[in-house]
Design a protein around this motif. Structure first.
Motif, PDB file in Angstrom:
ATOM      1  N   ASP A  41       0.832  -1.206   0.000  1.00 36.91           N
ATOM      2  CA  ASP A  41       0.000   0.000   0.000  1.00 36.91           C
ATOM      3  C   ASP A  41       0.865   1.254   0.000  1.00 36.91           C
ATOM      4  OD1 ASP A  41      -2.317  -1.249  -0.092  1.00 36.91           O
ATOM      5  OD2 ASP A  41      -2.989  -0.832   1.949  1.00 36.91           O
ATOM      6  N   LEU A  42       0.227   2.381  -0.398  1.00 38.63           N
ATOM      7  CA  LEU A  42       0.919   3.666  -0.317  1.00 38.63           C
ATOM      8  C   LEU A  42       0.900   4.141   1.134  1.00 38.63           C
ATOM      9  CD1 LEU A  42      -0.666   5.425  -3.387  1.00 38.63           C
ATOM     10  CD2 LEU A  42       1.614   4.509  -3.234  1.00 38.63           C
ATOM     11  N   GLN A  43       1.948   4.894   1.513  1.00 36.85           N
ATOM     12  CA  GLN A  43       1.985   5.465   2.853  1.00 36.85           C
ATOM     13  C   GLN A  43       0.856   6.494   2.988  1.00 36.85           C
ATOM     14  OE1 GLN A  43       3.653   4.787   5.447  1.00 36.85           O
ATOM     15  NE2 GLN A  43       5.658   3.918   4.915  1.00 36.85           N
ATOM     16  N   ARG A  44       0.153   6.454   4.108  1.00 35.55           N
ATOM     17  CA  ARG A  44      -0.907   7.434   4.328  1.00 35.55           C
ATOM     18  C   ARG A  44      -0.303   8.687   4.946  1.00 35.55           C
ATOM     19  NH1 ARG A  44      -6.286   4.181   6.235  1.00 35.55           N
ATOM     20  NH2 ARG A  44      -6.269   2.683   4.534  1.00 35.55           N
ATOM     21  N   VAL A  45      -0.547   9.813   4.283  1.00 33.95           N
ATOM     22  CA  VAL A  45       0.044  11.066   4.754  1.00 33.95           C
ATOM     23  C   VAL A  45      -1.071  11.956   5.284  1.00 33.95           C
ATOM     24  CG1 VAL A  45       1.450  13.044   4.103  1.00 33.95           C
ATOM     25  CG2 VAL A  45       1.751  10.855   2.930  1.00 33.95           C
ATOM     26  N   PRO A  46      -0.961  12.412   6.544  1.00 30.71           N
ATOM     27  CA  PRO A  46      -1.992  13.342   7.048  1.00 30.71           C
ATOM     28  C   PRO A  46      -1.837  14.693   6.350  1.00 30.71           C
ATOM     29  CG  PRO A  46      -0.286  13.014   8.693  1.00 30.71           C
ATOM     30  CD  PRO A  46       0.056  12.107   7.552  1.00 30.71           C
ATOM     31  N   ARG A  47      -2.973  15.267   5.921  1.00 26.94           N
ATOM     32  CA  ARG A  47      -2.904  16.544   5.209  1.00 26.94           C
ATOM     33  C   ARG A  47      -3.772  17.572   5.902  1.00 26.94           C
ATOM     34  NH1 ARG A  47      -2.730  14.292  -0.313  1.00 26.94           N
ATOM     35  NH2 ARG A  47      -0.515  13.996  -0.701  1.00 26.94           N
ATOM     36  N   ASN A  48      -3.244  18.766   5.988  1.00 22.83           N
ATOM     37  CA  ASN A  48      -4.033  19.886   6.508  1.00 22.83           C
ATOM     38  C   ASN A  48      -4.383  20.779   5.312  1.00 22.83           C
ATOM     39  OD1 ASN A  48      -5.087  22.119   7.723  1.00 22.83           O
ATOM     40  ND2 ASN A  48      -3.622  22.131   9.417  1.00 22.83           N
ATOM     41  N   TYR A  49      -5.680  20.936   5.063  1.00 22.35           N
ATOM     42  CA  TYR A  49      -6.100  21.665   3.860  1.00 22.35           C
ATOM     43  C   TYR A  49      -6.306  23.160   4.125  1.00 22.35           C
ATOM     44  CZ  TYR A  49      -6.709  17.176   1.590  1.00 22.35           C
ATOM     45  OH  TYR A  49      -6.479  15.949   1.037  1.00 22.35           O
ATOM     46  N   ASP A  50      -5.854  23.650   5.221  1.00 17.58           N
ATOM     47  CA  ASP A  50      -6.011  25.063   5.532  1.00 17.58           C
ATOM     48  C   ASP A  50      -5.264  25.905   4.491  1.00 17.58           C
ATOM     49  OD1 ASP A  50      -6.243  27.512   6.602  1.00 17.58           O
ATOM     50  OD2 ASP A  50      -4.947  27.175   8.342  1.00 17.58           O
ATOM     51  N   PRO A  51      -5.981  26.813   3.772  1.00 21.08           N
ATOM     52  CA  PRO A  51      -5.312  27.588   2.702  1.00 21.08           C
ATOM     53  C   PRO A  51      -4.180  28.468   3.225  1.00 21.08           C
ATOM     54  CG  PRO A  51      -7.653  28.196   2.913  1.00 21.08           C
ATOM     55  CD  PRO A  51      -7.410  27.081   3.863  1.00 21.08           C
ATOM     56  N   ALA A  52      -4.237  28.855   4.480  1.00 21.20           N
ATOM     57  CA  ALA A  52      -3.169  29.701   5.024  1.00 21.20           C
ATOM     58  C   ALA A  52      -1.823  28.976   5.033  1.00 21.20           C
ATOM     59  CB  ALA A  52      -3.532  30.119   6.447  1.00 21.20           C
TER      60      ALA A  52
END
Length: 445
Positions: free
Chosen positions: A20-31
């Motif tokens: 599987d691909l590594q799961r990366v936590p993402r923060n979608y805050d535009p700032a």
């Protein structure tokens, strides 16, 4: 007293397997992503460039006819079967998967003027210069059997076109008039005429199946109602219409291919002006066919090119041509919305992709996701000058390129002349006529 507890679910960040691909936590805050738009713009630019690099629409050429291809018909049930009729009276049935002819028969003496398949796909009809309408079985004859038509109807005049009803055992032919036939009878159920000129093509509406449209050589487009056995209304254009095609998704909309290099999309309820005028060809438009989605249509022209138009746009999104392809007489869009077939003067049927840069074959899920992402990016940035320029750019044969240039100069001269005339005339004496209304002479109810 409040206690905050850290809660971590391993499903959110632990892989199920090593593959599987590594799961990366993402923060979608535009700032946190100030350069997101710039990054997306570069991706859109690259996607547009790659689309032009991979645009290879031509797939194959079906050769075997010994004269120019005059008409093509689609099989209503089988995607891989297509029928073609030539100017020497020969009809061929092709298998598109194998890209070879599976059956050839001498149907008529002289041209095959028109052909259509029955809605169930068991037989097909042809009309020719020998004044006959013939019905043939779709299957090849058995070993030792003769190649014979099921029925032959001998008419009084030459038939120039044929179309079958979408649900009933009824078909229509055109020539001196529009005749509506029952398959079981040798004389027409009714004959419809309006005017005295020969009619070049007739088409049944796929949704409101009792409606017919026909194009006559006295510049008329006439609409008929089969239930009343009378003509409904007609619109007279400046020049002759070669053929028309109904939109398979919108019952009232049809597109007409005209001799004045344009295509006109009409709403049959308001024939006083077309919904859209499609201009790009530099010679007479000979055939038109809608995609099954009803969003686009393809046109074939005497200028040796095939163009794809969106229904709501005045200019084509794609143009196909080859060095060998001569005047394109007939064109069809396949029922799976993926391919386009065109038949031309130099005896070949060509198979094109409807979407020039589409990858054929099975796509992996990641490929699909990337493709959809790129498509959305291209839509988002489609009006940026750089991306617009790359997406619009097409190489054209020198003849077409020069004619487009010449026509642009002529159009500009006409516009300038009209402006000058309006400037030096009494106010209101030279009215402004819109491009849509220019080409309509009259509408007769």
């Amino acid at each position: 007293m409040r206690v905050k507890v850290l809660s971590r679910n391993p499903d959110d960040y632990v892989r199920e397997t090593k593959l599987d691909l590594q799961r990366v936590p993402r923060n979608y805050d535009p700032a946190l992503h100030p350069f997101e738009v710039a990054r997306e713009y570069v991706r859109a630019l690259n996607a547009t460039k790659l689309e032009r690099v991979f645009a290879k629409p031509f797939l194959s050429s079906l050769d075997g006819h010994r004269d120019g291809v005059n008409c093509i018909a689609k099989h209503p049930k089988s995607l891989s079967t297509v029928l073609s009729g030539a100017c020497d009276g020969e009809v061929r049935i092709w298998n598109l998967t194998k890209r070879q002819c599976i059956r050839a028969l001498q149907a008529h003496e002289g041209f095959v003027r028109g052909m259509c398949a029955r809605f169930c796909g068991t037989s097909f009809f042809t009309v020719g210069d020998d004044k006959t309408v013939k019905q043939w079985k779709m299957e090849s004859p058995g070993y030792g059997e003769e190649e014979e038509p099921i029925h032959t109807i001998l008419g009084k005049t030459v038939y120039t076109g044929i179309d079958h009803h979408w649900k009933d055992a009824v078909f229509a032919t055109c020539g001196q008039q529009v005749d509506i036939w029952d398959e079981q009878r040798t004389s027409p159920m009714c004959s419809l005429t309006w005017g005295f000129d020969s009619i070049s093509s007739v088409k049944f509406n796929p949704i409101e199946t009792y409606l017919l449209g026909s194009c006559a050589s006295d510049r008329n487009i006439v609409l008929y109602d089969m239930r009343q056995s009378t003509p409904l209304k007609k619109v007279i254009l400046n020049m002759r219409t070669n053929t028309l095609c109904w939109n398979p998704m919108e019952a009232f909309i049809f597109t007409a291919a005209n001799e004045d290099y344009n295509l006109y999309t009409f709403d049959m309820r308001y024939l006083t002006s077309p919904v859209m005028v499609h201009m790009d060809h530099v010679s007479a438009v000979l055939d038109v066919d809608y995609s099954p989605t009803g969003k686009e249509f393809v046109s074939a022209s005497f200028d040796k090119s095939v163009r794809i138009f969106p229904v709501d746009k005045g200019h084509s999104r794609e143009v196909y041509h080859t060095k060998r392809m001569q005047h394109v007489i007939t064109v069809k869009w396949t029922s799976d919305n993926k391919y386009i077939l065109c038949g031309s003067d130099e005896m070949n049927i060509r198979l094109w992709k409807a979407n020039a840069s589409e990858k054929l074959g099975v796509l992996a899920p990641r490929e699909k996701a990337a493709m959809n992402y790129n498509q959305k990016l291209k839509e988002k940035f489609q009006h940026h000058p750089q991306i617009k320029r790359i997406a619009r750019h097409r190489h054209l044969p020198k003849s077409i390129y020069c004619q487009i240039k010449e026509q642009r100069i002529m159009r500009e001269a006409r516009r300038r002349k009209e402006l000058n005339r309006r400037k030096h005339s009494k106010p209101g004496s030279v009215p402004v006529v819109s491009e849509k209304k220019k080409h309509i002479v009259a509408v007769v109810q």
